[in-house]
Every structure is written in C-alpha cells, then in structure tokens.
Scaffold this active site. Sequence first.
Site, short mmCIF file in Angstrom:
data_model
loop_
_atom_site.label_atom_id
_atom_site.label_comp_id
_atom_site.label_asym_id
_atom_site.label_seq_id
_atom_site.Cartn_x
_atom_site.Cartn_y
_atom_site.Cartn_z
N GLY A 244 -1.78 -11.24 15.41
CA GLY A 244 -2.53 -10.20 16.23
C GLY A 244 -3.93 -9.86 15.21
N PHE A 245 -3.67 -9.52 14.08
CA PHE A 245 -4.93 -9.29 13.20
C PHE A 245 -5.69 -8.21 13.73
CE2 PHE A 245 -4.19 -14.11 12.53
CZ PHE A 245 -3.51 -14.03 11.42
N THR A 474 5.11 -10.69 10.77
CA THR A 474 4.96 -9.93 9.35
C THR A 474 6.18 -9.85 8.82
OG1 THR A 474 4.95 -8.01 10.79
CG2 THR A 474 2.77 -8.47 9.70
N GLY A 515 2.05 -0.32 8.72
CA GLY A 515 3.35 -0.64 9.67
C GLY A 515 4.80 -0.55 8.86
N PRO A 623 9.87 -9.42 -1.34
CA PRO A 623 9.06 -10.29 -1.99
C PRO A 623 8.49 -11.43 -1.38
CG PRO A 623 10.57 -9.32 -3.79
CD PRO A 623 11.16 -8.91 -2.20
N LYS A 624 9.54 -11.93 -0.50
CA LYS A 624 9.29 -13.14 0.23
C LYS A 624 8.19 -13.15 1.57
CE LYS A 624 11.63 -17.39 2.09
NZ LYS A 624 12.68 -18.18 2.26
N GLN A 629 2.43 -12.38 3.48
CA GLN A 629 1.29 -11.67 3.93
C GLN A 629 0.37 -11.82 3.00
OE1 GLN A 629 0.80 -9.61 6.70
NE2 GLN A 629 2.29 -11.09 7.38
N VAL A 694 0.80 -3.67 2.24
CA VAL A 694 0.45 -4.99 1.47
C VAL A 694 -0.17 -5.84 2.61
CG1 VAL A 694 2.57 -6.09 1.57
CG2 VAL A 694 1.07 -6.16 -0.30
N GLU A 696 -2.65 -6.19 4.23
CA GLU A 696 -4.07 -6.58 4.62
C GLU A 696 -4.87 -6.39 3.05
OE1 GLU A 696 -5.02 -4.41 8.73
OE2 GLU A 696 -5.61 -3.38 6.99
#
Lengths: 738, 318
Positions: A244-245, A474, A515, A623-624, A629, A694, A696
């Site tokens: 989406g961004f 995400t 989110g 962390p993955k 992201q 995190v 963005e």
Amino acid sequence: MKFDTPAGPNPIDRGRVVGIPHDRIDGAAKVTGTAPYAYERHDVAPNAAYGWIVGSAIAKGQIRSMDLRTAEAAPGVLGIVTHANAGALGKGQFNTAHLLGGPAIQHYEQALALVIADTLENARDAAKLVRIDYAPEQGRFDLKAERLHGTMPPASFGSPADTRVGDFDGAFARAAVKIDQSYSTPDHSHAMMEPHATTAAWNGDKLTLWTANQMIAWSVGEMAKTLGIPKENIRLVAPYIGGGFGAKLFLRADALLAALGAKQIGRPVKVAIARPQIPNNTTHRPATIQRIRLGAGKDGVIDAIAHEVWSGDLPGGGPETAAQQTRLLYRGANRITAHRLAVLDLPEGNAMRAPGEAVGMLALEVAMDELAEACGLDPVELRIRNDVQFDPEAGPQRPFSSRKLVECLRAGAQQFGWTKRNPKPGQVRDGRWLVGMGMAAAFRNNITTDSGARIGIDGQGRVTVETDMTDIGTGTYTIMAQTAAEVLGVEVDAVTVRLGDSRFPASAGSGGQWGANSSTAGVYAAAMAMRAKLADKAGYPIDDARFEDGLVKMGNQSQPLGALAGRDGLWVEDRIEFGDLAKRYAQATFGAHFCEVGVDIDTAEVRIRRMGGAFAAGRILNPKSARNQVIGAMTMGAGAALMEALDVDTRFGFFVNHDMAEYLVPVHADIPEQDVLFIEELDDKSSPMKAKGVGELGICGAGAAVANAVYNATGIRLRDYPLTIDKLLHAGMPVVAA
Amino acid sequence: MKAFTYERARSVEAAVKAAASVQSARFIAGGTNLLDLMKLQIETPAHLIDVNHLGLDKIEPTQEGGLRIGALVRNTDLAADQRVRRDYAVLSRALVAGASGQLRNKATTGGNLLQRTRCPYFYDTRMPCNKRRPGSGCGAMQGMSRSLAIVGVSDACIAQNPSDMAVALRLLDAQVETMAQGGAKRTIPLADFHRLPGDTPQVDNALQPGEMILSVTLPKPIGGIHVYRKVRDRASYAFALVSVAAVFGQNGQARFAFGGVAPKPWRTDGADAAASQGAKAVAEAALAGARTTPHNDFKKALLRQTLASLYRQQEAQA
C-alpha cells in the site's frame, strides 16, 4: 485498557515469543497462491461482472456531453455508471477530489465513467467507445511557478504549518558557519505490487466490499458518507493486501465505482485500477521545494535552524509536511519551520510512506552533510554534537520517551567501517568507479492510535484473535499471534489470527508506522482481559495465576485453557486507549544510514555498493519482519535518491511516465547487501508493548545517505532529486579527463 | 483490446497467404510488445496469425560462413548459442542487456525487430502522436522527451527505437529474409529495414503489408573484440538512455552502432572512419546533424562519455 502511565513489568517482557524472528504465519498461504486478494474473490462473490474505469483526457474543465450509445451497444456491456446516473454522492473527508468526476473535471484520469461488462476484455473495449466532449479550462501545473502564490495551510493532524522559537534571523546572522541551500524532490508514485482493486456485492441495502484497503474503519465511514447510507450497512473485507505505502489509506475509485456498478446491474462487480491509470487517477507523494538554513559555531553546534517547504495540491488539499522532523531532530535555540501550499490542478497529493520525513530528510540530511564539511567535522560527529534529549521547540519539560540516535550513529558507523571514508571528495578510485561513502540520520515520528481486538479460546484451547487491523505485507498476522501467544502462554501455532474485516473490532489500521505497536497493544489489552477471565474461571486470584504451556497455573495446580473455555468457548474484547503520554513526551524513532556508492568516471552511472544502518525503535516485536520492513524502506529511499520521479507535463497537466516501464523503481540489481542492526531499546511510554513503529523509519534518511555518498565520490553536490546521469553530466562530470 | 480472430498457421506459405486474405492481420510470435499495445488499442488487428510452430526456431550455418537465425528463435536461446557467443559476442551481450529473463524467454528475433517505440506520448492514446495517429501532432517535442531520439528525427516525430538486439545486428551487417504476399522471398539489409520518420512516422520499417520475417542472417565472423555498453537509469530492466555496440579490430580500427539515440539502430560511416581518433571524434561523427531538446540534449555528452569509457577499457586491456 487505558494507557496513560508508563508501562511497568508485564507479560510481554518474558520475551518467549515476542521479539523472536518468527516466520510469517501467512507465508505458506501467500507463496502457494491461496491467500485471497480483493480482485480474486470468486469464492465469496461468484458471477461478478467486470468494471473498467474511463479516466478524463483533460486535467481541468467540464464535460460538455457524454455519448454512451456506442459503448452501451458493444458486446457484453451490462451497464455504465456516470455522474449523471450515479445519484447524489458525498465526498469522504480524506478525499480531496471526487472519486467520480463530472460534470466538473478536477484532474487528468479522474474517473468519469465505469463500463461494466461480462468479461474484462469487453469492458475495456467498450470503455474506449465512451465519447466525451470536453470544455477544457486553463489549469496550474508548475510548482516552481505556483509556489509564489503559496499560502499557509491549516494545521494538519494537530500540527501547525509554521513554528518559530527564539530569534532565528539574529542568530543566523551572527553564526560563524552558515548553510543556506535549496533542495527539490519530485512527485512520487507508491508503485505497490497489487493495484487498487475491489469486488462489490449488494444484498438488499447491505453492501459488502472485498477490497485492498489499509484502514478498514476509516473507509467504512468514508464510503457511508460518499454513498449517503448508514455505516452499519457497509462491510469491508481486506484480509490480504499486496502492499500500500499509503496509496490504500483512503477510499479510491475502484471501491466507489464497484459499489455503484453492482447497484446498477444488480450483480457483483469487480474493479481494478489499471496500472497505467494509477499515477494520475489515484494519489501520489507531492513534489517539494525546500530551503534550509543552518547557523552554527565553528564547533558545528547549531544555534539557528530554519526549514521552509513549498508543495502544491488541488484546492482543499494538504501540504507535504517535509519540515516535520526539523522540529525535533537537532538542537538549536533559534528555529523556524514553515509550510506553504500552492494550488495545483495535478492529480491529488497525499500520504506516501513516511509523509513529511521521507522527503524532508532528503533535504535536511544533505544540508547537515554540507554543514559538516563547512565545519571540517566528520558527519557522524556533527550529528552527535547536535543531539538533544528533549523536544527542542518545547524545551526540557518535554523529554523524548526514548532516543538512541547517538547509539545508532556510533554502532552503525562501526558496523559499516565508516572510519575508512576519505573526507575529501573525489579521491577514491576502484577501476572505472569513483567510490564514495555517505551517511545520514534516520528519524520518523512515533504515532500511537487506539486499537481494539477480540480474543476467543475454544474447547481445545485454540486461541483466535479478531481485529480489523490489516496486513499490507508488513507481517501483522505474525506479530498479532506472537502477542496473544506471549500473554496467554501458548505456542504461536495455537493462535489463529483473522484480520481486515469491519465486523471485527476497529483497530489502528496500517499507516504512519503506527500499526504494529498500536494494534499489538490492542491485542495485549484483550489478552490481558482474557487472562482475568481465565483466572476467574479457574478460581485463582489473578495475581497468583501463571499462564504457561497452555495452562493456567497456581502453585502446583494447573488447568488447561481449553477446559476452562469449555464447549461454548470464551470471548473477550478490549481496546487500548492512549492517554496523554505522547503529549508529555516527544515520541520518535531514530537511526543512522550508511551507504557506499560507485560512480562511473565516464558515464556518471551511480551504483550502490553497500547500505547499512542501525535503528532504535523500541522493542522489536519480530526482528525478521522488522528487518524486512527496514530493508524495503531503505530500497525505497535509494529509489528516491537515484531514479524515482513522476514527470509533469505542464502543458497538459499530467504525469507522463505513468506505467512501470517508465516510472523506475529499484530492481534487485540496484540493491546490494543491506546490513540492518537494531539497537536494544524498550520504550515504556509508547505502549505496553514498549515498542514503536519501524515500518517507515528505514526510508527516512536513506536517500540522503546515498546523495552524500555521491558527493563524497565525485565532489559534485546535487540538490535536485533524483540524482540522475543527466544532472551529474550537467554539473561537471566527468571529473577525470577522457 | 479489440475483439480479434486467431489462427495457428500450418506453414509459412499458409501464414503469408492468410495475412494477404484478411484486412489488418498481424503475425504474433512472443507477443511481448504486441499484446500490450493491443490492450491499449494502439494496435488493433482484426486477425492474429500465430507463427510460433512453423519450425523457424533454428540457428544454422550459411554457405557464406555466417549464421541464419530463424525469426522465432527466442532471445534467450540466441544469446546462449555457443556460435553466437564465440563469433558474435556483441549480439549475445546486447540481448542479455535487454528486458528481463522472463521477457527474453518469450521474445523472438523477428518480433524484437518489430518492437515499437517507448515514447510515453505514443503510449497514452489521449495524447497527440503522429506515429500513432498521423497528423495529430507530436506531444513529446515540447513535452517530456528525456528518453527520446536526438538524431535521424523529423518535425513529425522524435521517437526512439528501443531495441538492444537490433543495434548489435546493425553493427554486424545482418540481413533480414522475408516472404512477401504471393510467396516471393526477398532480403533486406538491416540498414534499410528500419525507417526514419520523415513525414510518415507511422511506418516503422520496410516490410510490406502481410510480409513476414523468416530469418536474420549474419555474415561470416569479423573477429575483433566485441563490446555492448548500455547506459540506463537503473542497473537492469530499463531501456537505454544510450547504448554502444562496438567491435574493436587491429590498428585502431573499429566499428560502432548506437542505441537509444535514433528512430533506428544508428550507424554512420563517419563514426567508423573516426575510430582511430578516439571517443570525441567518433561521437561527433555519429551525431552529426543532431537535433536535441532541453530534456535529451545530455545524450550527446553521454554518448561521448560512453565511448570514452569503452576506449578506456580497450586501452586498459591492450
């Protein structure tokens, strides 16, 4: 659950599943093609007809007349929606232009009709037969010219257009070292993988939309407002979304026209916005012109900082808030930020990944590089000297909730081998390449938003989480399951997560990197309520109950969750409600980007050789997926630095390169190894998860690190993005004689 | 996409005959460009003749010591052919510089020669474009023209030819073998195959209606060092801003062909003659009479610099 005091120790701190690099629980469904996306909902909306959007061929004007007769008579055509037969339509508060235009036309490719047919091919073919007679009007399409008429926009999301602290003019005039430069960034297109798409069906006066949308609750309200029907009559379903961004934050033409089309023909209708239509029909990140002034002592310590931004949008639209980070990132007693908004008749500008900071950092972090050079300081050291542990506009009474910029700078520099950089530009050769290194800080606001969830346990002890939260690629499914599993003491594979349905409790949704933290906090709230219920059922005082191994335990007694839930199961619903901690504490995420580029000594081709970064964003839930992201965002930053730009034709008023052959984004060959380091941090004022956003952060500053590396490689400082070959040649490449 | 009829031809002769009997018929091979254009209704054939199964997918030696490449040889197979890699390396290198792996698996030798321009005004059917709608004007000349041609252009059109493969074929003096209506075969030098726009930019090439490409022949190998250098805005999967195909021979002799700068694969005698004088002289000879816009004027310098890069590499290896 209210969250209005900092979190104390809580079950998330166990770190048994939260914080583990767990694989995506929806991964298998995605890679086997069984995850259902909006345009493919044959399972729930069989017999759907196909809609094709007819977009405006002019940027501004009026429809004089529309002739639908030929199109209506074309093979397979079932109906045509236009402004003339759609009935009265409202407009959502998040839309600037109408999603269905006419008779007034507000921008190029604005939807003017939907042609519905039995097949996609028939609909597309008939759409070409709609004859529209236009009365064009002169529009305004050139930001450079129109910015002179820019005005101060109203506050956006509580943030004023302008801020002013101290005496900037005096301090800047007195400064020993001054930087005063202008930068520009072009319009960007989101270019997410899945186009906007919706399948719509009516059952009486009840509308269901299977759609690609990041914000379910918002968009139900927007659709109700647009159609003039009660919210209760609308169901939005978006379990899987192909990226989406920000393009899918709001209602778009696919959703509205599918709904109108399905109503008109009394049969489900599906509509996708075709790829070549997307840049001009939907939203984009607006272009900016930015002026930055930095006044510092010879030691590099900033005393005066000003960031002014010009952008444009349709009447009633909003600015690109590119000076946002400058209010919080660096010290300085005398400060100005200002946004001016010009009226442009280009397609609608709106949010794209890290609106504000993504392009603001492209300017600010190059200005900082220029200041470092002017002071003879290492760029990392300059940023360390200008660190500030409180909101520099509000003063020490508003500290940051957590801020590990300096730690990121140091750890990132060490990991990258920054000390190997030659500070003098244009010195390092490797074969045909001039090699340079650059860095930039990363900064993105941390936003928290109330978020609800429902949790059920069945007789077998299986846990179900339901919320209208979305997973736009995400990893939301996975962190939701991890959160519920952590709190309730079960394994991740004992949790089913169901997302993206407006019948589920309203969540934060996916946007503004709020989110993950907000919606897991909502799941946490519901899971804690479930704990209380289970303890009560077990007859254990809640303070004595332990939740482990699928059991509720007290002392050496224990009872399985399934037995406590019984045959009817147990359900609880709760939501996290954020108090004023975000007012009392500045909340943001931080990092440091490093980049090494090669620039061809002859042709000025720029190739990234290495990217690395260190980031502090509270507890890293997974962390993955967090790394996923960050590297995706770094890639997007590299695109903004080197190639991404919508080209404006200022005569016709449209984005010319409106397909993926001409709007370039990085491909695999452009992106080398990326190293991501997360700095350990828990933020107890952000949420009970002690996490922050995190999604963005990784784009903010990444492009500036690339730009600074290009400068270090060549000695050529470009301030007009993207940094393409033509600009480097124009600015004096090659620096080595042929 | 306009509704169309489709047939799978049983022989080359039948395909050519079918093309003659149906108005606005088109041959379809890989379809990697034609189908996109049909979806946008830039191409609106009433009938498609599938030529994929006619045995035109072979690479064979010619009596003259060259190679005959069937029109249906896929780009991937052509690039990987041992004889091509050994004797015509510039062709192999040009092919792998183009498109993506998936597209090269599908795209054919004949089809590649027929791909149309990437001018964005050609692709948006609401914009004026003399190539797409003769007489409607040119949207690009006063518009966004950064990617477009700077030499061989006309007042009607500045569209560029986007092919990489054709640039290498032009360098190698390839010839195109065709069958025209009625079954007559003819041979067209690649130099004459693509047209300059003049005042009829809608006509891309020398093929007559219904004429079908059977094969492309390469003359016997010329030796030398084969180079293809493509400069673009990203590392892969982008059309050339400029490209240079070159074969460097003995004593400073070389030949050059250029992509991204002209409506056809661009080659001039003057550029080859200037080879011994270096990059600047070659570029000047290649671009004599160039007509640029503010957006694409940089291609002149970029072509010179790309040549400079090639010369630098040659010197380094010498």
